[in-house]
Design an enzyme around this catalytic site. Structure first.
Site, PDB file in Angstrom:
ATOM      1  N   ALA A  95       0.838  -1.205   0.000  1.00 22.79           N
ATOM      2  CA  ALA A  95       0.000   0.000   0.000  1.00 22.79           C
ATOM      3  C   ALA A  95       0.868   1.248   0.000  1.00 22.79           C
ATOM      4  CB  ALA A  95      -0.917   0.010   1.221  1.00 22.79           C
ATOM      5  N   ASP A  96       0.474   2.220  -0.819  1.00 22.63           N
ATOM      6  CA  ASP A  96       1.112   3.526  -0.771  1.00 22.63           C
ATOM      7  C   ASP A  96       0.210   4.462   0.030  1.00 22.63           C
ATOM      8  OD1 ASP A  96      -0.975   4.178  -2.477  1.00 22.63           O
ATOM      9  OD2 ASP A  96       0.273   4.352  -4.264  1.00 22.63           O
ATOM     10  N   SER A  97       0.547   5.743   0.083  1.00 20.26           N
ATOM     11  CA  SER A  97      -0.223   6.675   0.912  1.00 20.26           C
ATOM     12  C   SER A  97      -1.662   6.824   0.419  1.00 20.26           C
ATOM     13  CB  SER A  97       0.467   8.033   0.971  1.00 20.26           C
ATOM     14  OG  SER A  97       0.620   8.568  -0.326  1.00 20.26           O
TER      15      SER A  97
END
Length: 145
Positions: A95-97
């Site tokens: 997951a990224d931001s």
């Protein structure tokens, strides 16, 4: 550690014995203090915190953790065989931001809560999310009364 001066202690002899010189009395008293101190500390034990008696566990209910796992799995399009645990971090799952923001939005929708920005920055694991949800749900229910 505190130190005890042998000259400040007053001991009465347990048995009658011939009078001793002042230095002999101090030496015997100091020896008695060491023996008493050794006897007292010999049997004192403290339990180790690194025993199997203590377990770190998630504070949230298992069904809350499962719902969080389902939302994370769906949001990140993870295969069903991907193992998710309370310790799983969003970053380790890829997951990224932006994904994290969308996960938080999904959690808000599912549980009917509002996660403040400062709280959402602290969510890095499934356990963090589940614990925060439990806290917010409890706060919401107490405000409705």
């Amino acid at each position: 550690m505190a130190t005890v001066s042998a000259t400040s202690l007053n001991f009465r002899p347990l048995t009658t014995s011939p009078p001793l010189g002042r230095m002999d009395q101090i030496s015997r008293q100091a020896s008695s203090v060491r023996m008493i101190g050794a006897a007292c500390t010999k049997n004192i034990t403290f339990p180790s915190l690194r025993t199997s008696r203590f377990q770190v566990s998630c504070m949230a209910k298992p069904d809350t953790v499962q719902k969080v796992c389902d939302i994370v799995r769906k949001q990140l399009a993870l295969p069903a065989e991907t193992e998710l645990t309370p310790d799983s971090t969003f970053a380790s799952l890829g997951a990224d931001s932006l994904d994290t923001v969308e996960i938080v939005m999904g959690l808000e929708e599912e549980f009917g809560i509002n996660v403040e920005d400062e709280n959402s920055e602290n969510i890095t694991t499934i356990e963090d999310a589940a614990d925060l949800i439990e806290k917010l749900v409890q706060l919401n229910s107490s405000h409705r009364i």
